[in-house]
Design a protein around this motif. Structure first.
Motif, mmCIF file in Angstrom:
data_model
loop_
_atom_site.group_PDB
_atom_site.id
_atom_site.type_symbol
_atom_site.label_atom_id
_atom_site.label_comp_id
_atom_site.label_asym_id
_atom_site.label_seq_id
_atom_site.Cartn_x
_atom_site.Cartn_y
_atom_site.Cartn_z
ATOM 1 N N SER A 56 -8.830 -27.719 6.922
ATOM 2 C CA SER A 56 -8.749 -28.466 8.012
ATOM 3 C C SER A 56 -10.162 -28.346 8.809
ATOM 4 O O SER A 56 -10.799 -27.415 8.867
ATOM 5 C CB SER A 56 -7.819 -27.706 9.307
ATOM 6 O OG SER A 56 -7.743 -28.517 10.228
ATOM 7 N N VAL A 57 -10.775 -29.833 8.932
ATOM 8 C CA VAL A 57 -12.125 -29.745 9.509
ATOM 9 C C VAL A 57 -11.861 -30.855 10.524
ATOM 10 O O VAL A 57 -11.316 -31.829 10.458
ATOM 11 C CB VAL A 57 -12.902 -30.133 8.446
ATOM 12 C CG1 VAL A 57 -14.534 -30.673 8.991
ATOM 13 C CG2 VAL A 57 -13.254 -29.103 7.173
ATOM 14 N N THR A 58 -12.805 -30.446 11.544
ATOM 15 C CA THR A 58 -12.911 -31.400 13.044
ATOM 16 C C THR A 58 -14.128 -32.257 12.824
ATOM 17 O O THR A 58 -14.973 -31.815 12.734
ATOM 18 C CB THR A 58 -12.541 -30.483 14.149
ATOM 19 O OG1 THR A 58 -11.511 -29.952 14.019
ATOM 20 C CG2 THR A 58 -12.605 -31.313 15.405
ATOM 21 N N GLY A 59 -13.832 -33.464 13.256
ATOM 22 C CA GLY A 59 -14.848 -34.418 13.434
ATOM 23 C C GLY A 59 -15.736 -34.103 14.697
ATOM 24 O O GLY A 59 -15.250 -34.894 15.702
ATOM 25 N N ALA A 60 -16.372 -32.987 14.996
ATOM 26 C CA ALA A 60 -16.949 -32.607 16.180
ATOM 27 C C ALA A 60 -18.299 -31.659 15.827
ATOM 28 O O ALA A 60 -18.441 -31.240 14.833
ATOM 29 C CB ALA A 60 -16.144 -31.691 17.223
ATOM 30 N N ASP A 61 -19.088 -31.749 17.016
ATOM 31 C CA ASP A 61 -20.440 -31.095 17.050
ATOM 32 C C ASP A 61 -20.662 -30.409 18.195
ATOM 33 O O ASP A 61 -19.527 -30.305 19.211
ATOM 34 C CB ASP A 61 -21.649 -31.838 16.272
ATOM 35 C CG ASP A 61 -22.119 -32.985 17.428
ATOM 36 O OD1 ASP A 61 -21.603 -33.042 18.435
ATOM 37 O OD2 ASP A 61 -22.976 -33.664 16.938
ATOM 38 N N GLY A 62 -21.538 -29.586 18.426
ATOM 39 C CA GLY A 62 -22.026 -29.145 19.813
ATOM 40 C C GLY A 62 -21.934 -30.146 20.974
ATOM 41 O O GLY A 62 -21.696 -29.606 22.116
ATOM 42 N N SER A 63 -22.175 -31.377 20.902
ATOM 43 C CA SER A 63 -22.202 -32.401 22.010
ATOM 44 C C SER A 63 -20.655 -32.942 22.182
ATOM 45 O O SER A 63 -20.859 -33.672 23.040
ATOM 46 C CB SER A 63 -23.333 -33.426 21.613
ATOM 47 O OG SER A 63 -24.289 -32.594 21.378
ATOM 48 N N GLY A 64 -19.882 -32.974 21.140
ATOM 49 C CA GLY A 64 -18.647 -33.523 21.401
ATOM 50 C C GLY A 64 -18.385 -34.127 19.878
ATOM 51 O O GLY A 64 -18.466 -33.398 18.992
ATOM 52 N N ASN A 65 -17.363 -35.237 19.883
ATOM 53 C CA ASN A 65 -17.135 -35.771 18.713
ATOM 54 C C ASN A 65 -18.201 -36.385 17.856
ATOM 55 O O ASN A 65 -19.112 -37.071 18.269
ATOM 56 C CB ASN A 65 -16.052 -36.965 18.957
ATOM 57 C CG ASN A 65 -14.736 -36.517 19.694
ATOM 58 O OD1 ASN A 65 -14.107 -35.156 19.691
ATOM 59 N ND2 ASN A 65 -14.223 -37.500 20.416
ATOM 60 N N SER A 66 -18.076 -35.970 16.500
ATOM 61 C CA SER A 66 -18.945 -36.174 15.491
ATOM 62 C C SER A 66 -18.317 -36.664 14.029
ATOM 63 O O SER A 66 -17.577 -35.577 13.926
ATOM 64 C CB SER A 66 -20.333 -35.584 15.764
ATOM 65 O OG SER A 66 -21.173 -36.024 14.777
ATOM 66 N N ALA A 67 -18.672 -37.573 13.561
ATOM 67 C CA ALA A 67 -17.863 -37.820 12.172
ATOM 68 C C ALA A 67 -18.496 -36.823 11.258
ATOM 69 O O ALA A 67 -19.686 -36.389 11.441
ATOM 70 C CB ALA A 67 -18.228 -39.397 11.775
ATOM 71 N N VAL A 68 -17.611 -36.553 10.166
ATOM 72 C CA VAL A 68 -18.071 -35.883 8.945
ATOM 73 C C VAL A 68 -18.216 -36.801 7.858
ATOM 74 O O VAL A 68 -17.482 -37.424 7.750
ATOM 75 C CB VAL A 68 -17.118 -34.791 8.699
ATOM 76 C CG1 VAL A 68 -17.394 -33.914 7.512
ATOM 77 C CG2 VAL A 68 -16.920 -33.815 10.071
ATOM 78 N N ALA A 69 -19.333 -36.632 7.361
ATOM 79 C CA ALA A 69 -19.654 -37.529 5.971
ATOM 80 C C ALA A 69 -19.558 -36.575 4.670
ATOM 81 O O ALA A 69 -19.972 -35.391 5.049
ATOM 82 C CB ALA A 69 -20.942 -38.383 6.184
ATOM 83 N N VAL A 70 -19.324 -37.262 3.762
ATOM 84 C CA VAL A 70 -19.480 -36.391 2.377
ATOM 85 C C VAL A 70 -20.997 -35.893 2.405
ATOM 86 O O VAL A 70 -21.988 -36.569 2.545
ATOM 87 C CB VAL A 70 -19.279 -37.285 1.253
ATOM 88 C CG1 VAL A 70 -19.699 -36.463 -0.058
ATOM 89 C CG2 VAL A 70 -17.980 -37.878 1.097
ATOM 90 N N GLY A 71 -21.210 -34.554 2.030
ATOM 91 C CA GLY A 71 -22.418 -33.988 2.115
ATOM 92 C C GLY A 71 -23.079 -33.294 3.169
ATOM 93 O O GLY A 71 -23.917 -32.322 3.152
ATOM 94 N N ASP A 72 -22.406 -33.606 4.171
ATOM 95 C CA ASP A 72 -22.582 -32.825 5.642
ATOM 96 C C ASP A 72 -22.406 -31.254 5.464
ATOM 97 O O ASP A 72 -21.393 -30.946 4.820
ATOM 98 C CB ASP A 72 -21.549 -33.344 6.779
ATOM 99 C CG ASP A 72 -22.362 -34.441 7.508
ATOM 100 O OD1 ASP A 72 -23.282 -35.077 6.804
ATOM 101 O OD2 ASP A 72 -21.594 -35.024 8.134
ATOM 102 N N ILE A 73 -23.275 -30.552 6.156
ATOM 103 C CA ILE A 73 -22.901 -29.300 6.101
ATOM 104 C C ILE A 73 -21.670 -28.850 6.980
ATOM 105 O O ILE A 73 -21.780 -29.346 8.154
ATOM 106 C CB ILE A 73 -24.207 -28.342 6.675
ATOM 107 C CG1 ILE A 73 -25.336 -28.481 5.469
ATOM 108 C CG2 ILE A 73 -23.821 -26.885 6.823
ATOM 109 C CD1 ILE A 73 -26.539 -27.904 5.895
ATOM 110 N N ILE A 74 -20.820 -28.103 6.782
ATOM 111 C CA ILE A 74 -19.721 -27.495 7.621
ATOM 112 C C ILE A 74 -20.055 -26.218 8.242
ATOM 113 O O ILE A 74 -20.307 -25.479 7.339
ATOM 114 C CB ILE A 74 -18.340 -27.708 6.852
ATOM 115 C CG1 ILE A 74 -18.269 -28.998 6.209
ATOM 116 C CG2 ILE A 74 -17.320 -27.154 7.551
ATOM 117 C CD1 ILE A 74 -17.941 -30.091 7.179
ATOM 118 N N TYR A 75 -19.573 -26.051 9.617
ATOM 119 C CA TYR A 75 -19.776 -24.793 10.077
ATOM 120 C C TYR A 75 -18.581 -24.029 10.486
ATOM 121 O O TYR A 75 -17.674 -24.868 10.791
ATOM 122 C CB TYR A 75 -20.893 -25.060 11.206
ATOM 123 C CG TYR A 75 -22.125 -25.343 10.693
ATOM 124 C CD1 TYR A 75 -23.305 -24.569 10.584
ATOM 125 C CD2 TYR A 75 -22.413 -26.937 10.924
ATOM 126 C CE1 TYR A 75 -24.559 -24.777 10.213
ATOM 127 C CE2 TYR A 75 -23.646 -27.072 10.176
ATOM 128 C CZ TYR A 75 -24.808 -26.333 10.022
ATOM 129 O OH TYR A 75 -25.871 -26.816 9.640
#
Length: 112
Positions: A56-75
């Protein structure tokens, strides 16, 4: 061949967070793992350190909502997986996309 080799290190028995069960993701220190067994009474579980898992991965980053693309680093960010590199610990790489603000189960390749 090295005479001091123990094993390949893809699966290890490690101390994991309370309440974790088989299929859950966790961090052991800064090591990303997916449990292959439930946490036992000693606090340990058999853990995968490599591989691709549906997580389960959420489309968010430290600033709020952010799409996740193929190849993005997951934290790993407070027991959530997202793309927040400001607060998270590197966990793996997204092999599928997640829409900004959504939470979806996608394939993630562990960092290990």
């Amino acid at each position: 061949m090295a005479t001091n080799r123990i094993q390949d290190g893809n699966v290890l028995t490690l101390a994991v967070t309370a309440g974790k069960t088989s299929g859950d993701f966790d961090l052991v220190g800064t090591i990303p793992v997916v449990l292959l067994s439930d946490r036992d009474s000693s606090g340990n579980a058999e853990c995968a350190l490599t591989g691709v898992f549906d997580l389960s991965v959420t489309g968010a980053d430290g600033s709020g909502n952010s799409a996740v693309a193929v190849g993005d680093i997951i934290y790993h960010d407070t027991d959530t997986l997202n793309v927040d590199d400001a607060n998270g610990v590197e966990f793996g790489v997204a092999l599928e996309a997640v829409t900004s603000g959504a939470t979806d189960t996608i394939n993630v390749r562990l960092k290990g």
